[in-house]
Design a protein around this motif. Structure first.
Motif, PDB file in Angstrom:
ATOM      1  N   PHE A   1      56.739  75.876  25.186  1.00 57.14           N
ATOM      2  CA  PHE A   1      56.919  75.287  26.523  1.00 57.14           C
ATOM      3  C   PHE A   1      58.155  74.391  26.485  1.00 57.14           C
ATOM      4  O   PHE A   1      58.164  73.387  25.769  1.00 57.14           O
ATOM      5  N   LEU A   2      59.174  74.706  27.248  1.00 57.01           N
ATOM      6  CA  LEU A   2      60.384  73.876  27.280  1.00 57.01           C
ATOM      7  C   LEU A   2      60.513  73.231  28.652  1.00 57.01           C
ATOM      8  O   LEU A   2      60.591  73.928  29.673  1.00 57.01           O
ATOM      9  N   TYR A   3      60.524  71.880  28.656  1.00 57.09           N
ATOM     10  CA  TYR A   3      60.666  71.178  29.934  1.00 57.09           C
ATOM     11  C   TYR A   3      62.125  71.211  30.375  1.00 57.09           C
ATOM     12  O   TYR A   3      63.021  70.787  29.638  1.00 57.09           O
ATOM     13  N   VAL A   4      62.355  71.728  31.582  1.00 63.85           N
ATOM     14  CA  VAL A   4      63.699  71.981  32.098  1.00 63.85           C
ATOM     15  C   VAL A   4      63.938  71.114  33.325  1.00 63.85           C
ATOM     16  O   VAL A   4      63.068  70.986  34.196  1.00 63.85           O
ATOM     17  N   GLU A   5      65.126  70.519  33.395  1.00 66.02           N
ATOM     18  CA  GLU A   5      65.541  69.782  34.588  1.00 66.02           C
ATOM     19  C   GLU A   5      66.830  70.397  35.112  1.00 66.02           C
ATOM     20  O   GLU A   5      67.757  70.662  34.347  1.00 66.02           O
ATOM     21  N   VAL A   6      66.875  70.626  36.431  1.00 66.15           N
ATOM     22  CA  VAL A   6      67.976  71.351  37.058  1.00 66.15           C
ATOM     23  C   VAL A   6      68.621  70.468  38.109  1.00 66.15           C
ATOM     24  O   VAL A   6      67.941  69.852  38.929  1.00 66.15           O
TER      25      VAL A   6
ATOM     26  N   GLU B   1      65.244  76.010  45.602  1.00 63.17           N
ATOM     27  CA  GLU B   1      65.922  74.756  45.247  1.00 63.17           C
ATOM     28  C   GLU B   1      64.933  73.622  45.007  1.00 63.17           C
ATOM     29  O   GLU B   1      65.150  72.760  44.165  1.00 63.17           O
ATOM     30  N   GLN B   2      63.805  73.646  45.727  1.00 60.06           N
ATOM     31  CA  GLN B   2      62.845  72.564  45.599  1.00 60.06           C
ATOM     32  C   GLN B   2      62.074  72.640  44.289  1.00 60.06           C
ATOM     33  O   GLN B   2      61.960  71.661  43.561  1.00 60.06           O
ATOM     34  N   THR B   3      61.565  73.830  43.952  1.00 56.51           N
ATOM     35  CA  THR B   3      60.725  73.941  42.760  1.00 56.51           C
ATOM     36  C   THR B   3      61.537  74.010  41.481  1.00 56.51           C
ATOM     37  O   THR B   3      60.985  73.881  40.388  1.00 56.51           O
ATOM     38  N   ALA B   4      62.852  74.218  41.560  1.00 56.53           N
ATOM     39  CA  ALA B   4      63.677  74.307  40.351  1.00 56.53           C
ATOM     40  C   ALA B   4      64.109  72.949  39.835  1.00 56.53           C
ATOM     41  O   ALA B   4      64.779  72.864  38.815  1.00 56.53           O
ATOM     42  N   THR B   5      63.741  71.872  40.502  1.00 56.78           N
ATOM     43  CA  THR B   5      64.187  70.545  40.085  1.00 56.78           C
ATOM     44  C   THR B   5      63.735  70.229  38.659  1.00 56.78           C
ATOM     45  O   THR B   5      64.516  69.780  37.835  1.00 56.78           O
ATOM     46  N   SER B   6      62.471  70.460  38.352  1.00 58.02           N
ATOM     47  CA  SER B   6      61.948  70.246  37.000  1.00 58.02           C
ATOM     48  C   SER B   6      60.672  71.060  36.843  1.00 58.02           C
ATOM     49  O   SER B   6      59.842  71.114  37.750  1.00 58.02           O
ATOM     50  N   PHE B   7      60.520  71.682  35.677  1.00 60.91           N
ATOM     51  CA  PHE B   7      59.352  72.526  35.432  1.00 60.91           C
ATOM     52  C   PHE B   7      59.308  72.884  33.950  1.00 60.91           C
ATOM     53  O   PHE B   7      60.273  72.687  33.214  1.00 60.91           O
ATOM     54  N   TYR B   8      58.170  73.432  33.521  1.00 63.29           N
ATOM     55  CA  TYR B   8      58.030  73.939  32.157  1.00 63.29           C
ATOM     56  C   TYR B   8      58.360  75.430  32.148  1.00 63.29           C
ATOM     57  O   TYR B   8      57.762  76.218  32.871  1.00 63.29           O
ATOM     58  N   LEU B   9      59.314  75.791  31.298  1.00 59.91           N
ATOM     59  CA  LEU B   9      59.691  77.184  31.099  1.00 59.91           C
ATOM     60  C   LEU B   9      58.977  77.696  29.846  1.00 59.91           C
ATOM     61  O   LEU B   9      59.168  77.163  28.756  1.00 59.91           O
TER      62      LEU B   9
END
Length: 228
Positions: free
Chosen positions: A113-118, A151-159
């Motif tokens: 699980f990699l936490y990503v911030e966009v 654009e809204q859900t790509a702000t931060s999530f677990y990849l």
């Protein structure tokens, strides 16, 4: 940086983990947290903490903030071990404190699980998509994982990615693109090592030392001309 003359203020970090992560049951477990001041000529150790358990939910961690007249950048290293095997991706986490008490949330990345911030351009409409890719450094066609978000859900999530497809010690790259105009989008972390290297050389050295020490010790005074 001046030390606070009176009561020491506290920085509290809320560590978060993905809801799908489950800590292994049983065995020997350990959680290790290290905090250092990063914006100084040499790293200043603030706190080292060890606990004989691991977590699969969020937990709070606090450390003292000794400075009153300057912003301080803290570098936090956190790792959880199960049977001496690391459970988290090796990442540096940074907390900038201008005034205390201070509280901040940090999202930990378990292996898989990699936490990503966009940081998406403001021109992207909410219904338009961005694509985030995890791939070999310099080779976007060699992908481990790819997801598409608005654009809204790509702000931060677990990849999520398959740990079995990762090479230990190898660095991988995250990249993002806005699908309509194909603009590149900043993504963090940029380069990341997804699996630790097995320290076989250190193990071999330890075995060699152990084997050597089992032999009779020959001192230099055994030579013909002894020191008397």
């Amino acid at each position: 940086m001046s030390l606070l003359p009176e009561q020491t203020s506290i920085v509290t970090v809320d560590f978060r983990l993905p809801t799908d992560f489950r800590a292994p049951a049983g065995g020997v477990n350990e959680t290790v947290v290290s905090v250092k001041v990063a914006n100084s000529t040499s790293a200043i150790n603030i706190k080292d903490w060890r606990h004989s358990s691991i977590f699969d939910v969020g937990w709070k961690f606090s450390f003292p903030h000794h400075y009153s007249d300057v912003g301080v950048k803290y570098q936090i290293n956190v790792q959880m071990f199960h049977e001496q095997q690391p459970l988290l991706v090796e990442l540096d986490y940074f907390v900038i404190v201008n005034t205390a008490p201070h509280r901040q949330t940090l999202h930990l990345s378990p292996i898989g699980f990699l936490y990503v911030e966009v940081q998406a351009p403001q021109a992207i409409a909410e219904h338009e998509a961005v694509t985030i890719s995890l791939h070999d450094v310099g080779h976007p066609e060699m992908e481990l994982a790819r997801v598409m978000h608005d654009e809204q859900t790509a702000t931060s999530f677990y990849l999520q990615y398959d740990p079995g497809s990762v090479i230990a010690g190898k660095r991988y790259e995250l990249s993002g693109i806005e699908n309509r105009y194909h603009q590149s989008i900043p993504v963090t972390p940029w380069h990341v090592e997804l699996a630790p290297v097995a320290h076989q050389s250190s193990s071999r050295l330890s075995l060699w030392i152990s084997h050597y020490l089992q032999k009779p010790l020959r001192l230099f005074t055994d030579a013909g001309g002894k020191i008397r």
